[in-house]
Design a protein around this motif. Structure first.
Motif, short mmCIF file in Angstrom:
data_model
loop_
_atom_site.label_atom_id
_atom_site.label_comp_id
_atom_site.label_asym_id
_atom_site.label_seq_id
_atom_site.Cartn_x
_atom_site.Cartn_y
_atom_site.Cartn_z
N SER A 235 0.86 -1.19 0.00
CA SER A 235 0.00 0.00 0.00
C SER A 235 0.89 1.24 0.00
O SER A 235 2.09 1.16 0.28
N THR A 253 -1.93 6.06 -7.28
CA THR A 253 -0.64 6.66 -7.62
C THR A 253 0.45 5.59 -7.73
O THR A 253 1.62 5.91 -7.88
N GLN A 272 -8.18 4.82 -2.77
CA GLN A 272 -7.04 4.95 -3.69
C GLN A 272 -6.33 3.61 -3.89
O GLN A 272 -5.70 3.37 -4.91
C1 LIG Z 1 -3.99 11.44 -3.80
C2 LIG Z 1 -3.79 10.14 -3.05
C3 LIG Z 1 -3.29 9.05 -3.74
C4 LIG Z 1 -3.12 7.83 -3.06
N1 LIG Z 1 -2.64 6.74 -3.75
C5 LIG Z 1 -2.57 5.55 -3.12
C6 LIG Z 1 -2.14 4.37 -3.81
O1 LIG Z 1 -1.77 4.39 -4.98
N2 LIG Z 1 -2.12 3.21 -3.12
C7 LIG Z 1 -2.47 3.10 -1.79
O2 LIG Z 1 -2.41 2.00 -1.23
N3 LIG Z 1 -2.86 4.21 -1.12
C8 LIG Z 1 -2.90 5.42 -1.74
N4 LIG Z 1 -3.25 6.51 -1.04
C9 LIG Z 1 -3.33 6.40 0.45
C10 LIG Z 1 -4.62 5.83 0.95
O3 LIG Z 1 -5.57 6.86 1.11
C11 LIG Z 1 -4.40 5.16 2.33
O4 LIG Z 1 -3.81 6.06 3.22
C12 LIG Z 1 -3.49 3.92 2.27
O5 LIG Z 1 -3.91 3.05 1.25
C13 LIG Z 1 -3.56 3.19 3.61
O6 LIG Z 1 -2.65 2.14 3.59
P1 LIG Z 1 -2.88 0.86 4.51
O7 LIG Z 1 -4.17 0.22 4.16
O8 LIG Z 1 -1.64 0.03 4.42
O9 LIG Z 1 -2.89 1.48 6.00
P2 LIG Z 1 -4.09 1.73 7.00
O10 LIG Z 1 -5.19 2.48 6.40
O11 LIG Z 1 -3.45 2.27 8.22
O12 LIG Z 1 -4.65 0.27 7.29
C14 LIG Z 1 -3.97 -0.73 8.00
C15 LIG Z 1 -4.93 -1.89 8.15
O13 LIG Z 1 -4.23 -2.95 8.78
C16 LIG Z 1 -5.12 -3.59 9.68
N5 LIG Z 1 -4.28 -4.25 10.68
C17 LIG Z 1 -3.53 -3.68 11.67
N6 LIG Z 1 -2.87 -4.63 12.35
C18 LIG Z 1 -3.21 -5.82 11.78
C19 LIG Z 1 -2.87 -7.17 12.07
N7 LIG Z 1 -2.00 -7.48 13.04
N8 LIG Z 1 -3.42 -8.15 11.33
C20 LIG Z 1 -4.30 -7.85 10.34
N9 LIG Z 1 -4.67 -6.60 10.03
C21 LIG Z 1 -4.12 -5.59 10.73
C22 LIG Z 1 -5.98 -2.46 10.24
O14 LIG Z 1 -7.20 -2.98 10.73
C23 LIG Z 1 -6.15 -1.57 9.03
O15 LIG Z 1 -7.33 -1.92 8.32
C24 LIG Z 1 -3.42 7.73 -1.67
C25 LIG Z 1 -3.92 8.86 -1.01
C26 LIG Z 1 -4.10 10.04 -1.69
C27 LIG Z 1 -4.64 11.23 -0.94
#
Ligand SMILES: Cc1cc2nc3c(=O)[nH]c(=O)nc-3n(C[C@H](O)[C@H](O)[C@H](O)COP(=O)(O)OP(=O)(O)OC[C@H]3O[C@@H](n4cnc5c(N)ncnc54)[C@H](O)[C@@H]3O)c2cc1C
Length: 322
Positions: A235, A253, A272
């Motif tokens: 991510s 992105t 995203q």
């Molecule tokens: C203009 C723009 C473009 C973007 N482009 C992208 C893009 O291309 N790709 C992208 O991915 N994001 C993009 N984002 C960011 C996006 O909005 C999120 O912030 C991002 O995807 C979150 O990443 P994540 O799911 O890894 O983290 P988080 O949202 O923090 O999620 C973490 C997850 O892990 C789970 N978790 C925690 N601990 C454990 C565990 N031990 N076992 C199982 N599950 C667990 C939680 O419950 C949570 O659901 C963009 C944002 C903007 C504003």
């Protein structure tokens, strides 16, 4: 409306990219719908299996060859393709929306005075006009755009259009030896990380998000990926934190992917992220929060701690495969 379609083939290290096969297939379908002709242009030195693109529906392949064209050169590629498009009366140029296509398409459009619509996920012919659909605002809305110009350049989002093989077709390859390409820069060396599968090309992807907690735990993702012969994805949160490289980022992105199987581990499923992977054939989500949005697109969901689930899953798959 459209008379002559030209598809630009992207090669990397002499290998044709999958997104180019998608472009050829799409162009050939559009050509039969609009009763227009279709041909392709490929630039490079040696290009492996160039004739194989015929099976995706293009019977004319134009290879512009020079060792200096092995790597993408904006000036040389733009000049050769633009001149060829003018010479052949091409009024629609189709390019994959890879980083190559994103750079090249506007340059060609400017050179031949064409309109340019990028990152298309769908198009249709309506009242004799080509209407193209592209996502905007991180995929929250769709925009339908039509060309006002006579000449048109469009780029296709990779992994959205199907590359369909029509076995038995063959093509005529015209070889054009380029004597002195118009280079403004020359690539002297490319250093790439060894042995890694590219998420954009992989059939199975195991992706990790912030739930993995840190780069030191990504071995859990890598072990499952290795067992499945999969690529590792990530991510943006993980990439921004510097845990993984940008090449692995999936999403708006990052890269758009469309594998047979996408396993999202500790990824919440922000819009995203979904924008880049929701067209995967089967989606498996592992998340400890049962309300995580990723479950709304998942075919199979495991509500649990990835630190417990992943080692067991990897072990069971290893047993099945042995
Ligand atoms: C203009 C723009 C473009 C973007 N482009 C992208 C893009 O291309 N790709 C992208 O991915 N994001 C993009 N984002 C960011 C996006 O909005 C999120 O912030 C991002 O995807 C979150 O990443 P994540 O799911 O890894 O983290 P988080 O949202 O923090 O999620 C973490 C997850 O892990 C789970 N978790 C925690 N601990 C454990 C565990 N031990 N076992 C199982 N599950 C667990 C939680 O419950 C949570 O659901 C963009 C944002 C903007 C504003």
């Amino acid at each position: 409306m459209i008379k002559n379609i030209l598809v630009v083939i992207e090669q990397r290290d002499g290998k044709i990219k999958k997104s180019s096969l998608e472009a050829v297939s799409t162009a050939s379908k559009l050509a039969s719908e609009t009763n227009s002709s279709v041909q392709s242009i490929a630039l490079g030195s040696e290009i492996e299996n160039l004739s194989s693109i015929a099976e995706y529906g293009v019977s004319k392949i134009n290879h512009f060859k020079n060792s200096d064209l092995h790597s993408y050169s904006p000036s040389a590629y733009t000049k050769i393709i633009s001149e060829f498009a003018i010479q052949t009366g091409s009024d629609l140029i189709i390019i994959p929306n890879t980083s190559f296509g994103k750079d090249l398409a506007p340059r060609i459009a400017a050179r031949i005075s064409a309109g340019c619509i990028m990152d298309i996920i769908h198009f249709e012919i309506s009242a004799d006009e080509l209407i193209c659909r592209r996502p905007i605002y991180a995929g929250k809305a769709m925009l339908d755009v039509k060309f006002l110009s006579e000449k048109k350049v469009l780029t296709l989002r990779p992994n959205v259009f199907k590359a369909e093989k029509l076995p038995g077709l063959s093509a005529e390859i015209t070889l054009n030896e380029v004597t002195s390409p118009d280079l403004t820069t020359r690539v002297t060396e490319i250093k790439k990380s060894e042995g890694k599968l590219d998420v954009a090309e992989a059939d199975i992807i195991v992706s990790g998000g912030r739930g993995v907690k840190g780069p030191e735990n990504f071995h859990l993702i890598e072990e499952l990926a290795e067992t499945l012969g999969a690529a590792v994805g990530a991510s943006r949160a993980v990439v921004d934190a510097g845990w993984r490289s940008h090449g692995e980022q999936v999403g708006q992105t990052g890269k758009t992917v469309s594998p047979s199987l996408y396993i999202a581990c500790g990824i919440s499923g922000a819009i995203q992220h979904l924008a880049g992977m929701s067209s995967s054939k089967y989606i498996v989500a592992i998340n400890k929060d049962k309300d995580a949005p990723i479950f709304s697109v998942a075919d199979y969901g495991i509500t649990g701690d990835l630190f417990e689930v992943l080692p067991k899953l990897t072990e069971e798959i290893k047993k099945l495969r042995s």
